[in-house]
Design an enzyme around this catalytic site. Structure first.
Site, PDB file in Angstrom:
ATOM      1  N   PHE A 244     -34.703 -22.659   9.795  1.00 54.92           N
ATOM      2  CA  PHE A 244     -36.120 -22.334   9.607  1.00 54.92           C
ATOM      3  C   PHE A 244     -36.643 -21.365  10.658  1.00 54.92           C
ATOM      4  O   PHE A 244     -37.843 -21.336  10.933  1.00 54.92           O
ATOM      5  CB  PHE A 244     -36.968 -23.613   9.602  1.00 54.92           C
ATOM      6  CG  PHE A 244     -36.369 -24.731   8.814  1.00 54.92           C
ATOM      7  CD1 PHE A 244     -36.138 -24.579   7.458  1.00 54.92           C
ATOM      8  CD2 PHE A 244     -36.007 -25.916   9.423  1.00 54.92           C
ATOM      9  CE1 PHE A 244     -35.571 -25.595   6.711  1.00 54.92           C
ATOM     10  CE2 PHE A 244     -35.424 -26.939   8.682  1.00 54.92           C
ATOM     11  CZ  PHE A 244     -35.214 -26.783   7.329  1.00 54.92           C
ATOM     12  N   THR A 472     -29.456 -23.165   2.582  1.00 52.40           N
ATOM     13  CA  THR A 472     -30.076 -22.320   1.578  1.00 52.40           C
ATOM     14  C   THR A 472     -29.182 -22.115   0.357  1.00 52.40           C
ATOM     15  O   THR A 472     -29.660 -21.729  -0.695  1.00 52.40           O
ATOM     16  CB  THR A 472     -30.355 -20.936   2.176  1.00 52.40           C
ATOM     17  OG1 THR A 472     -29.159 -20.518   2.846  1.00 52.40           O
ATOM     18  CG2 THR A 472     -31.478 -20.991   3.185  1.00 52.40           C
ATOM     19  N   ASN A 652     -29.148 -17.394  -7.953  1.00 48.96           N
ATOM     20  CA  ASN A 652     -28.771 -18.718  -8.448  1.00 48.96           C
ATOM     21  C   ASN A 652     -30.035 -19.548  -8.642  1.00 48.96           C
ATOM     22  O   ASN A 652     -30.603 -20.061  -7.684  1.00 48.96           O
ATOM     23  CB  ASN A 652     -27.842 -19.400  -7.432  1.00 48.96           C
ATOM     24  CG  ASN A 652     -27.379 -20.763  -7.936  1.00 48.96           C
ATOM     25  OD1 ASN A 652     -27.688 -21.166  -9.060  1.00 48.96           O
ATOM     26  ND2 ASN A 652     -26.641 -21.461  -7.090  1.00 48.96           N
ATOM     27  N   GLU A 726     -38.683 -17.507   2.230  1.00 52.77           N
ATOM     28  CA  GLU A 726     -39.944 -17.739   2.938  1.00 52.77           C
ATOM     29  C   GLU A 726     -41.146 -17.832   2.006  1.00 52.77           C
ATOM     30  O   GLU A 726     -42.142 -18.453   2.340  1.00 52.77           O
ATOM     31  CB  GLU A 726     -40.207 -16.594   3.939  1.00 52.77           C
ATOM     32  CG  GLU A 726     -38.951 -16.031   4.577  1.00 52.77           C
ATOM     33  CD  GLU A 726     -38.732 -16.440   6.022  1.00 52.77           C
ATOM     34  OE1 GLU A 726     -39.631 -17.040   6.615  1.00 52.77           O
ATOM     35  OE2 GLU A 726     -37.642 -16.153   6.542  1.00 52.77           O
TER      36      GLU A 726
END
Ligand SMILES: Cc1cc2nc3c(=O)[nH]c(=O)nc-3n(C[C@H](O)[C@H](O)[C@H](O)COP(=O)(O)OP(=O)(O)OC[C@H]3O[C@@H](n4cnc5c(N)ncnc54)[C@H](O)[C@@H]3O)c2cc1C
Ligand code: SF4
Lengths: 759, 342
Positions: A244, A472, A652, A726
């Site tokens: 993050f 992620t 994806n 984000e």
């Protein structure tokens, strides 16, 4: 690029590393097995400003198993201070006796066991002289410095002064205006994986196992700190348990652990505590913001002024300056911004999910909502009136902008039509109901990257690059890209990431990684195809002998031409050698040729969506949210959210949905839950644990629906990949606050929003 | 965390003997009893509790963990788990406030470990208490001052405090026990005792490090809750910053017996805002014998908060407390009339 992104992307694919993760087979930094490691624990300061006058280490050294204790007197000058997140100065740790902030590392205990090290830490006695510290904005002793809004270079100062005067003039004569001040609190990332570091020396060679968002950056930064050759340093981080932004730049702990391991001649593992994670890494600084919007009676903005104040440490000028990006959102003839850094006795802040946009969009999107009520206009319509395909600051066109389709699709699914515009007018039993919305957006960034691909005669491929799996889904997106570009199945592509022995990619931040890595992978795959095709057309035993190599493609494990003639890879690959190995680099348009070499030196140059010369490249989205506020006791809950995003080609959809949802949940958290509390007198952090630093639990998040609005934008980059890490969080805090206003008629301009503000 | 010795107490008499130096749960007592461990181990890891000896009471589960309803009331062994009691059909039907206050507390994992005895002895969540790097905390370190009075006190108590300590008692279940006028059984070195639950916790005085009236070595063995009509019509309202897994910022346990529209009897326990488990006697008196209107509920809430003292960030609790009581009263009123008659 010759490959059509529509072929590459869009098939929902389960994570290739999912099983490894849920079965515990995935190895995180401190899981790496090492022979006979020793264990380090940190001693941190419990004052925020002052000097260390001495240590009493007798009791700590007497704990059986203690091997070494590093303090500024013993190791002070042996390591250089790492740069702050902006590359500038940042507080020291063991370099000197100085204490800059609460929880600063002041000693490191090394012992045979973790337990002994922990116990010894509690027995270290430190004497300090304390000076009155400055906690935050309202404390005595802050130093406020006006800075230019831009991250790197900026418009000249006079320019902003002139712009401010113009905005003021427009504001003065406008029939409708909002003039409001907002505040956001400090927040900490708290990734699940702690801020661990494991260091192991083999002669002059140092290996660092540490969760990182930038393998090559960590490698060269630590080498510089230790004064050794970067080629002697290897960083490994195969899986990262959340980042993050907190692992984007080197922190002080790493080089000290390396030094401790060298002194001891043994590998050392450091697993700091959760509480230490609040002070040894970075955080999202608190902000104060002032927004002035003016509009015509039909809602057209005539001016936007947005000024921010951000807390930083004494030495660092790090800032996020979010108004650089947010000021380009809506068409307005007059736009001015200003940013101030407020120095206090605190740690240096750093990147945290949508670092610039999360706090600054809270203010801007709250102010837009306030304006909509003054205009008596639906807040979505207000965005429509001010929608534009041209960046109002630079005059460049947006590479693509589907903001209003996002709003329309989200609103439709959400049932926005059912909203009674009057605040406080909707109720369900004892609960007041409010609907709120906000714009979301994020600049599209892309950096140089390299990849190595080997293709075996068996039809299996291996992709290797020092990219980052932060949760992620990077392994999966890279496997998908390579598989589809090479005409293979996803299961036939093995992906290696997270190791600085592999080709470099930029820091995984600013949502650049999907774009940066896929372009490098596709380049390598195109080269693989070219080499196979050229070998085939040259070979007499090939059905393609003498054909034009450009007509050959890779499909379903075969090389084939337009007539459907084909040959298997088991024949095509051996013509090029034992295996076909290709290394490729991608240098995005607009970056200097030196950017690739800089990347090898650990510096990531980035083509930024808000600083390009050709277009302004943003992804857009829209949030619709329902809140409930109890009519008597005023607790705030968010039963449902519908958000739509148009963010280029989605590699994806399975992992994309998780990314969007994670962002939205964090946005709810940022609106209602999260705040690091700073004790005003001592400038110490108070709630440094996950019981008192609140984040939502499952019961807080009943329903989130994500709409992915299709978008084919080849101006942003050749593959039309915008990145989505984000954007989910951006604007969400404002959407919740706007819904709270709709439910209660009370405008809350300071986060987090809590029951006490509504009583 | 520091090294410590660990012993299992095979039975009650051994427990009492081994536990002679438990020192009323004071943080510096050399001996601590261990039940579910969810408070004790937590505070040991934080270096707040630093016992030399931990006496594990788990073997007492054999004889002191049953749930026994009778016509007189409900007897609960002190070593019953929170989850077990919260799920018990008789508790849910006849003492809903007990079941709800347990069910709304902590997390499923903690409720599966934690015992009733440990639950009522859980320690305050004051962040200054829970972190020994803060020098000033009278509760942890007698005479050192109170960092919270002028510090971060958003979730500190407004009722029953004084300047020596403004910590709140954080638990939920004890609030319900206050409302239902529970009693407790104790066994200690000097024999067995039976006390009203209301006298277990001490009021704020100049000695915040002494939280209860337990004598050294005393073990809580059981809780007894009298069967009443108002227990059947009882409710626990917990106001908190998130929907689950969070302590209260205000809570109210209300038990109500109505005679038509008239309040025959009402009991009000308060949590999340008081120094100790709290009972709002004056609000009860105000409501008794009168119709339970919105206005009456609000006035009762107001009365319950009389004498409350805010310290800045927790000022809101005075209004929130009032609203919470109102909400709980109205929810109890909306419940169906109970089967049990007084
Ligand atoms: C993250 C978290 C969230 C929580 N949230 C809530 C919440 O929302 N609401 C709530 O009410 N509670 C909450 N709790 C507190 C939890 O309910 C208590 O920790 C638990 O009930 C304590 O029981 P235990 O058996 O584990 O006690 P232990 O930790 O074993 O003991 C606690 C104390 O009591 C003493 N003791 C235990 N049993 C006896 C006995 N029979 N006789 C004498 N002394 C004894 C021990 O010596 C110790 O000092 C939470 C706790 C945690 C860790
Ligand atoms: S409120 Fe009580 S527990 Fe908290 S710091 Fe003050 S004395 Fe300690």
């Amino acid at each position: 690029m010759t490959i059509d992104p529509a072929i590459l992307f869009g098939t929902p694919t389960p994570r290739v590393d999912g099983v490894a993760k849920v079965t515990g087979a995935a190895r995180y930094g401190s899981d790496e097995p090492l022979a006979s490691p020793a264990f380090a624990c940190l001693v941190t300061s419990d004052i925020a400003r002052g000097r260390i006058t001495g240590f009493d280490l007798g009791a700590a050294k007497a704990v059986p198993g203690v091997l070494d204790i590093l303090t500024h007197d013993t190791v002070g000058n042996q390591v250089k201070t790492p740069p702050g997140p902006d590359g500038g100065p940042t507080p020291t740790t063991l370099e000197s006796d100085r204490i800059w902030h609460d929880g600063q590392i002041i000693a490191i205990v090394v012992a045979n066991t973790f337990e002994a090290a922990t116990e010894a830490v509690s027995r270290v006695r430190v004497s300090t002289v304390s000076e009155p510290p400055t906690a935050s904005f309202d404390s005595p002793g802050t130093e406020v410095k006006a800075v230019a809004a831009a991250r790197n270079g900026s418009a000249p100062k006079e320019d902003q002064t002139a712009k401010k005067a113009a905005a003021d003039a427009a504001f003065a004569v406008a029939p409708v205006k909002v003039d409001a001040r907002y505040a956001t609190p400090p927040q900490h990332h708290n990734p699940m994986e702690l801020f661990t570091t494991t260091c192991s020396w083999d002669g002059p060679k140092l290996t660092i196992y540490e969760p990182s968002q930038f393998m090559w950056g960590l490698k060269s930064a630590v080498a510089r700190q230790l004064g050794i050759d970067p080629s002697d340093v290897r960083t490994v981080s195969r899986f990262v348990g959340g980042a993050f932004g907190s692992r984007g730049n080197v922190t002080s702990r790493t080089a000290w652990v390396a030094l401790a391991a060298k002194r001891l001649g043994r590998p050392i593992k450091l697993v700091p505590t959760r509480a230490q994670g609040f002070t040894i890494a970075t955080f999202r600084a608190e902000t104060r913001q002032h927004v002035r919007l003016s509009a015509t009676a039909d809602g057209k903005l005539t001016s936007v002024f947005h000024e921010g104040w951000e807390v930083s440490s004494r030495p660092s000028s790090y800032k996020v300056a979010g108004n650089k990006a947010t000021s380009r959102l809506y068409a307005a003839p007059s736009i001015a911004t200003a940013v101030n850094v407020v120095h206090a006795d605190r740690a240096t802040p750093g990147f945290m999910r949508a670092p610039a946009e999360t706090p600054y969009m809270f203010a801007l999107e709250s102010a837009m909502d306030e304006l909509s009520y003054m205009l008596n206009m639906d807040p979505i319509e207000l965005r429509r009136v001010n929608d534009t395909q041209t960046d109002p600051v630079s005059g460049l066109s947006f590479s693509s902008r589907l903001l209003m389709p996002c709003f329309d699709q989200a609103a439709e699914k959400f049932g926005w039509k059912q909203r009674n515009p009057k605040p406080g007018s909707m109720q369900d039993g004892a609960w007041l109901v409010g609907y709120g919305c906000a714009t979301s957006f994020y600049p599209n960034n892309i950096g140089p990257a390299a990849a190595r691909i080997s293709l075996m005669a068996s039809g299996r491929a291996n992709v290797a690059m020092a990219a980052h799996e932060l949760g992620t889904g990077a392994y999966t997106t890279i496997a998908i890209t390579a598989a589809h570009a090479l005409g293979l199945k996803v299961v036939d592509v093995a992906v290696q990431l997270g190791d600085s022995d592999l080709p470099p990619v930029p820091a995984a931040g600013g949502s650049n990684n999907a774009a940066s890595t896929t372009h490098a992978v596709v380049k390598a795959c195109e080269e693989v195809r070219r080499r196979l095709a050229e070998a085939a057309v040259a070979a007499e035993d090939s059905p393609f002998h003498g054909a034009d190599p450009a007509t050959l493609t890779l499909v379903e494990g075969r090389l084939q031409n337009a007539n459907g003639q084909s040959e298997p890879l088991s024949r095509a690959v051996p013509r090029t050698g034992g295996r076909l190995e290709v290394y490729a680099e991608n240098l995005p348009a607009g970056l200097p040729a030196s950017a690739m070499a800089q990347l090898y030196d650990g510096r990531a140059m980035m083509s930024r969506g808000d600083s390009r010369k050709d277009v302004t490249a943003y992804a857009f989205g829209a949030h619709c949210v329902e809140v409930r506020v109890h009519s008597l006791t005023r607790e705030i809950r968010v039963p449902r959210v519908v958000s739509a995003f148009a963010s280029g080609h989605i590699i994806n959809p399975t992992t994309a949905r998780s990314q969007y949802m994670g962002g939205i949940i964090w946005g709810i958290s940022s609106a209602l839950h999260e705040a690091t509390e700073v004790d005003p007198a001592s400038a110490r952090l108070i709630n440094t644990n996950l019981a008192d630093y609140m984040v939502p639990v499952n019961a807080d998040i009943p329903s989130i629906e994500i709409i992915m609005v299709p978008e084919d934008d080849r101006r942003v980059n050749p593959l039309g990949v915008k990145g989505i890490g984000e954007i989910g969080i951006v604007g969400m805090n404002a959407a919740v606050a706007n819904a709270v206003f709709h439910a209660t008629g009370k405008r809350l301009r300071e986060l987090p929003l809590r029951a006490e503000h509504l009583l | 965390m520091r090294p410590f010795s660990y012993a299992r107490a095979p039975d009650l008499s051994q427990a009492v003997r081994l536990g002679q130096h438990t020192g009323q749960g004071q943080t510096d007592a050399p001996v601590q009893f261990l039940a579910g461990g969810t408070t004790l181990y937590d505070l040991m890891k934080l270096d707040v509790m630093v016992p030399e000896h931990v006496i594990d009471l788990t073997p007492l589960r054999g004889g002191h963990a049953s749930i026994t309803p009778s016509a007189d009331g409900l007897r609960l062994g002190a070593f019953a788990r929170m989850a077990q009691v919260a799920a018990h059909p008789v508790v849910r039907a006849d003492y809903p406030v007990l079941a709800e206050s347990l069910q709304l507390a902590a997390s499923a994992q903690i409720r599966n470990m934690a015992t009733l005895g440990g639950n009522v002895l859980q320690r305050t969540r004051c962040t200054y208490f829970r972190d020994p790097s803060w020098a000033a905390c009278n509760k942890r370190n007698p005479g050192s001052g109170c960092a919270a009075v002028d510090g971060f006190n958003r979730n500190h108590a407004v009722l029953g405090t004084n300047a020596s300590c403004i910590a709140q008692y954080p638990g939920d279940w004890a609030v319900a026990l206050m409302a239902l006028e529970a009693e407790i059984d104790l066994v200690g070195p000097l024999g067995a005792r039976h006390l009203p639950f209301a006298s277990l916790h001490r009021s704020a005085d100049k000695q915040p490090h002494l939280e209860t009236n337990l004598r050294p070595g005393e073990v809580i063995t059981a809780f007894f809750i009298p069967a009443t009509a108002y227990a059947q019509r009882s409710v626990y309202v917990k106001v908190r910053d998130r929907a689950s897994y969070e302590f209260a910022i205000a809570s109210a346990a209300v038990a109500l017996e109505m005679d038509g529209d008239i309040v025959r009897q009402v009991r009000i326990g308060l949590g999340g805002m008081a120094y100790r488990p709290w009972r709002a006697h004056n609000a009860e008196t105000m409501l008794t014998g009168k119709p339970l209107t919105d206005a009456a509920a609000e006035a009762a809430g107001q009365a319950a908060m009389e004498g409350a003292v805010g310290r800045g960030q927790n000022d809101y609790k005075i209004a929130l407390g009032r609203q919470t009581i109102m909400r709980a009263l109205m929810q109890a009123k909306a419940m169906p009339a109970p089967s049990r008659k007084a």
